[in-house]
Structures are given as structure tokens and as C-alpha cells.
Design a protein around this motif. Structure first.
Motif, PDB file in Angstrom:
ATOM      1  N   LEU A  82     -34.136  64.099  94.363  1.00  0.00           N
ATOM      2  CA  LEU A  82     -34.198  64.260  95.813  1.00  0.00           C
ATOM      3  C   LEU A  82     -33.312  65.416  96.278  1.00  0.00           C
ATOM      4  O   LEU A  82     -33.720  66.237  97.101  1.00  0.00           O
ATOM      5  N   ILE A  83     -32.112  65.509  95.722  1.00  0.00           N
ATOM      6  CA  ILE A  83     -31.212  66.624  96.050  1.00  0.00           C
ATOM      7  C   ILE A  83     -31.864  67.946  95.660  1.00  0.00           C
ATOM      8  O   ILE A  83     -31.884  68.901  96.441  1.00  0.00           O
ATOM      9  N   PHE A  84     -32.407  68.002  94.440  1.00  0.00           N
ATOM     10  CA  PHE A  84     -33.046  69.230  93.982  1.00  0.00           C
ATOM     11  C   PHE A  84     -34.189  69.639  94.904  1.00  0.00           C
ATOM     12  O   PHE A  84     -34.311  70.810  95.268  1.00  0.00           O
ATOM     13  N   VAL A  85     -35.031  68.690  95.280  1.00  0.00           N
ATOM     14  CA  VAL A  85     -36.166  68.987  96.162  1.00  0.00           C
ATOM     15  C   VAL A  85     -35.679  69.491  97.516  1.00  0.00           C
ATOM     16  O   VAL A  85     -36.205  70.475  98.055  1.00  0.00           O
ATOM     17  N   MET A  86     -34.651  68.842  98.064  1.00  0.00           N
ATOM     18  CA  MET A  86     -34.116  69.263  99.359  1.00  0.00           C
ATOM     19  C   MET A  86     -33.539  70.679  99.294  1.00  0.00           C
ATOM     20  O   MET A  86     -33.689  71.461 100.226  1.00  0.00           O
ATOM     21  N   VAL A  87     -32.894  70.993  98.181  1.00  0.00           N
ATOM     22  CA  VAL A  87     -32.304  72.327  98.016  1.00  0.00           C
ATOM     23  C   VAL A  87     -33.400  73.354  97.738  1.00  0.00           C
ATOM     24  O   VAL A  87     -33.439  74.421  98.366  1.00  0.00           O
ATOM     25  N   PHE A  88     -34.299  73.049  96.815  1.00  0.00           N
ATOM     26  CA  PHE A  88     -35.308  74.011  96.380  1.00  0.00           C
ATOM     27  C   PHE A  88     -36.220  74.450  97.530  1.00  0.00           C
ATOM     28  O   PHE A  88     -36.481  75.641  97.695  1.00  0.00           O
ATOM     29  N   PHE A  89     -36.705  73.503  98.311  1.00  0.00           N
ATOM     30  CA  PHE A  89     -37.652  73.856  99.363  1.00  0.00           C
ATOM     31  C   PHE A  89     -36.992  74.397 100.626  1.00  0.00           C
ATOM     32  O   PHE A  89     -37.685  74.818 101.548  1.00  0.00           O
ATOM     33  N   SER A  90     -35.666  74.413 100.656  1.00  0.00           N
ATOM     34  CA  SER A  90     -34.953  74.973 101.808  1.00  0.00           C
ATOM     35  C   SER A  90     -34.222  76.261 101.462  1.00  0.00           C
ATOM     36  O   SER A  90     -33.566  76.851 102.315  1.00  0.00           O
ATOM     37  N   ALA A 144     -27.146  80.240  96.257  1.00  0.00           N
ATOM     38  CA  ALA A 144     -27.503  80.187  94.833  1.00  0.00           C
ATOM     39  C   ALA A 144     -26.704  79.137  94.060  1.00  0.00           C
ATOM     40  O   ALA A 144     -27.280  78.432  93.219  1.00  0.00           O
ATOM     41  N   PRO A 145     -25.394  78.991  94.296  1.00  0.00           N
ATOM     42  CA  PRO A 145     -24.671  77.939  93.570  1.00  0.00           C
ATOM     43  C   PRO A 145     -25.226  76.535  93.833  1.00  0.00           C
ATOM     44  O   PRO A 145     -25.262  75.709  92.927  1.00  0.00           O
ATOM     45  N   MET A 146     -25.677  76.285  95.041  1.00  0.00           N
ATOM     46  CA  MET A 146     -26.259  74.972  95.333  1.00  0.00           C
ATOM     47  C   MET A 146     -27.533  74.757  94.522  1.00  0.00           C
ATOM     48  O   MET A 146     -27.750  73.678  93.965  1.00  0.00           O
ATOM     49  N   LEU A 147     -28.365  75.785  94.451  1.00  0.00           N
ATOM     50  CA  LEU A 147     -29.603  75.675  93.680  1.00  0.00           C
ATOM     51  C   LEU A 147     -29.297  75.470  92.200  1.00  0.00           C
ATOM     52  O   LEU A 147     -29.836  74.562  91.563  1.00  0.00           O
ATOM     53  N   TRP A 148     -28.413  76.291  91.652  1.00  0.00           N
ATOM     54  CA  TRP A 148     -28.084  76.181  90.234  1.00  0.00           C
ATOM     55  C   TRP A 148     -27.390  74.862  89.927  1.00  0.00           C
ATOM     56  O   TRP A 148     -27.634  74.253  88.883  1.00  0.00           O
ATOM     57  N   GLY A 149     -26.512  74.417  90.821  1.00  0.00           N
ATOM     58  CA  GLY A 149     -25.840  73.135  90.613  1.00  0.00           C
ATOM     59  C   GLY A 149     -26.828  71.985  90.566  1.00  0.00           C
ATOM     60  O   GLY A 149     -26.714  71.082  89.730  1.00  0.00           O
ATOM     61  N   SER A 150     -27.823  72.015  91.459  1.00  0.00           N
ATOM     62  CA  SER A 150     -28.817  70.938  91.463  1.00  0.00           C
ATOM     63  C   SER A 150     -29.683  70.979  90.208  1.00  0.00           C
ATOM     64  O   SER A 150     -30.027  69.934  89.652  1.00  0.00           O
ATOM     65  N   VAL A 151     -30.006  72.168  89.742  1.00  0.00           N
ATOM     66  CA  VAL A 151     -30.788  72.297  88.503  1.00  0.00           C
ATOM     67  C   VAL A 151     -29.975  71.771  87.315  1.00  0.00           C
ATOM     68  O   VAL A 151     -30.488  71.001  86.484  1.00  0.00           O
TER      69      VAL A 151
END
Length: 115
Positions: free
Chosen positions: A78-86, A36-43
Motif C-alpha cells: 500500500l505504501i509503495f502504491v501510494m508513493v509510486f502513483f504520486s 526519490a528517496p521515498m520511492l527507493w525506500g518503498s521499493v
């Protein structure tokens, strides 16, 4: 306007720290997955980056380079897409995961060294 710009920059740095910290925590735990921190950080990175790119300056000489903004924007998305879809995978490929980390560090390097 300067105070708003500084608050946005501070939030942008927090997003970077949350994204990178979440990634390092997962990497050193031995189970490589998107947390979750990775997702929120990218957002946070994408949202505050867009806000920082908006013309908020009060006529100062601190106009950012449009090419720099474009590069940072593409890398952040690109980071957000990589995180979101994984994010729902029980485990992520090590190369994919390290790609997220390298792109995160690259985005920070572009922000720091491109003047």
C-alpha cells in the motif's frame, strides 16, 4: 542462512530509514511531494520484505507469524502504491502524504510489537 537473513534485515531497516527520512525532509521543506528517496525506500522495503518472508531459516525456531507477514506485506505494498502513483505530481495532498508517513510508522510498529 543466518548471515543472509541478517543482511536482508539490515537492508530492510535501511529501506525504512530512507523512506521515512525522505518523507520527513519533504515535510519540513514546506513543499510536500514524493521524492526519490521515498520511492527507493518503498521499493527496498517491499523487495527485502518479500525476501525475508521466504523460507530461509535453517530449521530454527524463528518462524515468523503468517498473519504478521500478511499485515506487513499489505501495508508495504500500500505504501509503495501510494508513493509510486504520486511520484510525478508537483505537490501531493497533505493527507495523502501523512498517510504514507503513518503507514510507514505503523509497519515498523507491527514489526516491533507483534510477537
Amino acid at each position: 542462512m543466518e548471515a543472509l537473513r541478517l543482511v536482508l534485515r539490515y537492508a530492510h531497516l535501511i529501506g525504512f530509514a530512507v523512506l521515512l527520512g525522505g518523507a520527513l525532509a519533504q515535510y519540513f521543506s514546506g513543499r510536500i511531494r514524493i521524492n526519490a528517496p521515498m520511492l527507493w525506500g518503498s521499493v527496498i522495503q517491499v523487495v527485502t520484505g518479500l525476501a525475508l518472508a521466504a523460507p530461509l531459516r535453517g530449521g530454527g525456531d524463528k518462524e515468523p507469524d503468517p498473519a504478521k507477514l500478511a499485515v506487513k506485506g499489505v501495508v508495504a505494498v500500500l505504501i509503495f502504491v501510494m508513493v509510486f502513483f504520486s511520484r510525478k505530481r508537483p505537490e501531493v495532498n497533505k493527507g495523502h502524504f501523512l498517510g504514507i508517513v503513518v503507514l510507514t510508522l505503523t509497519n515498523a510498529a507491527v514489526a516491533t510489537f507483534w510477537h
